[in-house]
Scaffold this active site. Structure first.
Site, PDB file in Angstrom:
ATOM      1  N   SER A 106       8.546  12.190  -1.480  1.00  0.00           N
ATOM      2  CA  SER A 106       8.425  11.621  -2.816  1.00  0.00           C
ATOM      3  C   SER A 106       7.101  12.022  -3.465  1.00  0.00           C
ATOM      4  O   SER A 106       6.837  13.203  -3.670  1.00  0.00           O
ATOM      5  CB  SER A 106       8.568  10.100  -2.740  1.00  0.00           C
ATOM      6  N   ASP A 248       8.362  11.856 -10.616  1.00  0.00           N
ATOM      7  CA  ASP A 248       7.640  11.988  -9.355  1.00  0.00           C
ATOM      8  C   ASP A 248       8.212  13.163  -8.571  1.00  0.00           C
ATOM      9  O   ASP A 248       9.095  13.889  -9.049  1.00  0.00           O
ATOM     10  CB  ASP A 248       7.658  10.682  -8.563  1.00  0.00           C
TER      11      ASP A 248
END
Length: 459
Positions: A106, A248
């Site tokens: 992530s 992200d």
């Protein structure tokens, strides 16, 4: 790295996913063991195949292949979806009705990697719904690897176009007014998915950092940190754009910037999308975690919906969405969950809703979102402490017994004062930190309460 250290997976298999430094915490041997352990778990549900996708990190392909080897050792077939975002993997899991594994860390720095796991239909797997069992099984397999034969097959599958079509089917943007939108992909997976989603829409995309690069040469792919939004904020103003979007690293979260270069709070986005979903599903349930603004439940009630408050974390929200059949859910961290998307989180779908609402509104984004932004918030403030429980107890003692004060322990400590101000103090699961969020009717009152609580935490 000694095998005994590698077999201790307690700091690698976390509450919601697998995450760690490569290769110290996560290497190919660990990935293979986790793949076999995952296959054992989902095999009990009757699964015969697993879909896998991965992000642009250098370690993602070898780790995903090792995981696939583990899955195939248990006789399950592998569907390799290749490069993708986390919400694309959730789409694949729902669309193909297969358990899934997404290789990504992530927003974490380049030296990290991880795995997000789900059952068929994108059903979440967390500590209490399978991850603990996977961790224990994988540790046993690392100590006793057993037969290395692979009876399952592997097949390449194309998912990106179907994912994009599905998103566009949920929000009608074909007739929207022309919009100019700057998108900061942060060298993450939005650089791969945004062109596919927006290619047929009347929206001009101004790309920033679309080159896939797991070393993140421009800034960390973590839009929760305001420092990583500065480039986008400047570019929105320079381009005289209608909006900016920041994703992200695995492109499942999306932050929104208005035409002035100001960040729109995820709580305001939650309220905006909730109103749109309630228009389609009158009286529906909307999930919000306990750190989102109190404006969210207020607005949901005003529009005839039923707000339900939950703990922080995708596994809690997804479980509550399933229990209540909620139509939508939102978090302060810009995770947005949709019943029409297998109750999974997708920042891309939230972004399409924002742009559709902006087109319908006709005015600037700042005017559109102002109606959903009613209170002053501190944002999340982290403090390093020696003892999280002791510090939390000290803060609780300072407020309990005051007239009109209400406290609860749903997730950490939430204190609501007589004048409507509130704060939440929540321990980090992975670091010696306490996370503070404060909200009040105006900025002055918020700052006073924020400083008062911080002085108790840090004295």
């Amino acid at each position: 790295m000694p095998s005994q250290t590698r077999r201790d997976l307690s700091r690698t298999v976390k509450a919601y996913d697998v995450r760690g430094v490569v290769p110290d915490d996560l290497d190919e041997a660990v990935a293979t063991a986790l793949g076999e352990a995952f296959a054992r778990l989902v095999g009990k549900d009757g699964a015969t195949r697993v879909v896998i996708a991965y992000d642009m990190r250098e370690s993602s392909i070898p780790l995903s292949r090792a995981f696939a080897d583990g899955v195939r050792k248990r006789g399950l077939d592998v569907l390799d979806a290749g490069l993708g975002s986390t919400d694309m993997l959730y789409f694949a899991s729902g669309h193909l009705d297969a358990p899934g594994a997404m290789f990504t860390a992530s927003h974490n720095p380049a030296r990290y990697n991880g795995i997000k796991l789900c059952r068929a239909g994108a059903a979440p797997i967390g500590q209490d719904s399978g991850l603990a069992e996977i961790r224990e099984t994988a540790a046993e397999l690392l100590a006793n690897p057993g037969d290395d034969s692979k009876t399952g097959t592997i097949e390449q599958v194309e998912i990106l176009d179907a994912y994009a079509r599905h998103l566009r089917s949920l929000v009608d943007l074909d007739g929207c007014r022309p919009l100019r939108v700057v998108v900061d992909a942060g060298n993450g997976m939005a650089g791969h998915t945004v062109p596919a989603v927006f290619k047929s829409l009347p929206i001009e995309i101004v790309p920033m950092y679309f080159e896939l690069d797991g070393d993140f040469p421009n800034h960390e792919a973590n839009p929760l940190d305001p420092a990583n939004l500065v480039d986008l904020q400047k570019r929105v103003q320079q381009e005289h754009a209608d909006a900016g979007l920041a994703f992200d690293g695995d492109a499942d979260r999306c932050f929104v910037i208005d035409e002035r270069g100001e960040c729109v709070s995820p709580s305001a986005i939650t309220a905006l999308v909730a109103v749109r979903e309630l228009a389609k599903h009158p009286g529906g349930t909307i999930i919000h975690n306990l750190i989102t603004s109190r404006a969210v439940p207020d607005i949901v009630k005003e529009h005839g919906g039923e707000p339900v408050r939950t703990r922080v974390g995708h596994s809690f929200i997804k479980a509550e969405m399933a229990r209540t059949d909620a139509v939508f859910g939102g978090e302060h961290s810009a995770h947005y969950y949709f019943r029409d998307f297998w109750r999974a989180d997708t920042g891309m779908l939230a972004a399409l809703h924002v742009l559709s609402a902006l087109s319908e509104h006709g005015g600037p984004l700042s005017a559109l979102t102002a109606r959903f932004d009613r209170y002053a918030s501190s944002g999340e403030i982290n403090s390093t402490v020696d003892d999280q429980a002791e510090c939390t107890a000290k803060v609780a003692l300072a407020y309990e017994g005051r007239p009109g004060v209400v406290t609860d322990r749903m997730d950490g400590l939430t204190v609501t004062l007589a004048d409507g101000c509130w704060f939440n103090l929540r321990p980090s699961n992975t670091e010696p930190l306490l996370r503070l969020n404060v909200e009040a009717p105006d900025a002055d009152r918020m700052e006073v309460l924020r400083d008062e609580v911080l002085s108790l935490i840090r004295e």
